[in-house]
Enzyme design. Sequence first.
Site, short mmCIF file in Angstrom:
data_model
loop_
_atom_site.label_atom_id
_atom_site.label_comp_id
_atom_site.label_asym_id
_atom_site.label_seq_id
_atom_site.Cartn_x
_atom_site.Cartn_y
_atom_site.Cartn_z
N LEU A 65 50.01 -49.41 55.59
CA LEU A 65 49.11 -48.83 54.59
C LEU A 65 48.77 -47.37 54.92
O LEU A 65 48.48 -47.03 56.07
CB LEU A 65 47.81 -49.64 54.58
CG LEU A 65 46.67 -49.10 53.71
CD1 LEU A 65 46.96 -49.34 52.23
CD2 LEU A 65 45.33 -49.75 54.08
N HIS A 120 24.54 -47.08 54.68
CA HIS A 120 25.82 -46.46 55.06
C HIS A 120 26.44 -47.22 56.23
O HIS A 120 27.63 -47.48 56.26
CB HIS A 120 25.62 -44.99 55.42
CG HIS A 120 25.07 -44.17 54.29
ND1 HIS A 120 25.57 -44.24 53.02
CD2 HIS A 120 24.06 -43.25 54.25
CE1 HIS A 120 24.89 -43.40 52.24
NE2 HIS A 120 23.97 -42.80 52.96
N ASP A 168 30.16 -46.85 46.30
CA ASP A 168 28.81 -46.42 45.93
C ASP A 168 27.82 -47.57 46.10
O ASP A 168 28.19 -48.74 46.03
CB ASP A 168 28.83 -45.93 44.47
CG ASP A 168 27.62 -45.09 44.13
OD1 ASP A 168 26.95 -44.58 45.05
OD2 ASP A 168 27.33 -44.96 42.92
C1 IPE Z 1 30.16 -40.57 44.66
O1 IPE Z 1 28.94 -41.21 44.76
C2 IPE Z 1 30.55 -40.02 46.00
C3 IPE Z 1 30.91 -40.98 47.03
C4 IPE Z 1 30.91 -42.28 46.90
C5 IPE Z 1 31.31 -40.41 48.29
P1 IPE Z 1 27.56 -40.49 44.45
O2 IPE Z 1 26.49 -41.46 44.68
O3 IPE Z 1 27.49 -39.21 45.22
O4 IPE Z 1 27.72 -40.12 42.90
P2 IPE Z 1 26.61 -39.86 41.80
O5 IPE Z 1 25.67 -38.85 42.36
O6 IPE Z 1 25.92 -41.16 41.55
O7 IPE Z 1 27.37 -39.40 40.60
C1 IPE Z 2 27.60 -44.10 48.59
O1 IPE Z 2 26.35 -44.68 48.51
C2 IPE Z 2 27.82 -43.37 49.88
C3 IPE Z 2 27.98 -41.92 49.74
C4 IPE Z 2 27.88 -41.26 48.62
C5 IPE Z 2 28.25 -41.19 50.93
P1 IPE Z 2 25.10 -43.87 48.01
O2 IPE Z 2 24.43 -43.24 49.18
O3 IPE Z 2 25.47 -42.93 46.91
O4 IPE Z 2 24.19 -45.04 47.45
P2 IPE Z 2 23.26 -45.02 46.16
O5 IPE Z 2 24.12 -44.59 45.01
O6 IPE Z 2 22.17 -44.04 46.43
O7 IPE Z 2 22.79 -46.42 46.03
MG MG Z 3 25.52 -43.12 44.90
#
Ligand code: IPE
Ligand code: IPE
Ligand code: MG
Length: 234
Positions: free
Chosen positions: A131, A37, A20
């Site tokens: 792995l 990303h 995240d």
């Molecule tokens: C969880 O992260 C999903 C992934 C990392 C793929 P999100 O950013 O979607 O989760 P929330 O919305 O903060 O709970």
């Molecule tokens: C995680 O990073 C990637 C996915 C959920 C695909 P985020 O896109 O959720 O990044 P934040 O949480 O907005 O910083």
């Molecule tokens: Mg996120």
Amino acid sequence: MIPPLLKGKPLPRHIAIIMDGNGRWAKSRGLPRIFGHRAGTQSVREAVKVCGELGIEALTLYAFSTENWARPKAEVSALMGLLSKMLSTEVSELNKSGVRLMAVGRLHELPAKVRGELEKAIDKLKSNTGLILNLALNYGGRQEIADAVNKIIHLGIKKVDEKILSKYLYTADLPDPDLMIRTSGEMRISNFLLYQLAYAELYVTPTLWPDFRREHLYQAIASFQARERRFGGA
Ligand code: IPE
Ligand code: IPE
Ligand code: MG
């Protein structure tokens, strides 16, 4: 290949990561979210490499949740594009490292391009014995449990216990995660491996996913090794 920091205590067999913070990483640089990303792909490579070196059995990466479709269309399609590109460009490097690939989630709902690259990569890496890299794609823990129950009903099984339920989850072939890491500070599970994380040790780091490197993974594992796991015992 085990660094001194991690010597002497058992390593987790299975590490699961909620990757995240990509959006926040980009935002802090005044960039569009997709740049975060893209930057996160380097962290993926490094996490896979390090887990391979340490001899970890399985690494599950949460790459796209069933709830992530709610994001702007452009972000979703950029993510899907990045995924299929990664799957095709990384496969030979993964092969060299002996990585086997699997995926969990409602894979049939993914775009055809992603599914195609995924199937090709899984097939190419299927006889490797290193792995196990498990990608959670269009994954939701509640959906997984519902899917398992539906499979069980369909098979006419009349009584369910934890063993049977585990057997029909997407992760039937994997040990439960011992260590669950979430980057970027959020103290929540976000529908990740709800059943399998029952006794996982949780580690949340403020480090954003694109900044997550070898040392951060070592720190997480060291923290895991310092825990006393009781599994409800005394
Ligand atoms: C969880 O992260 C999903 C992934 C990392 C793929 P999100 O950013 O979607 O989760 P929330 O919305 O903060 O709970
Ligand atoms: C995680 O990073 C990637 C996915 C959920 C695909 P985020 O896109 O959720 O990044 P934040 O949480 O907005 O910083
Ligand atoms: Mg996120």
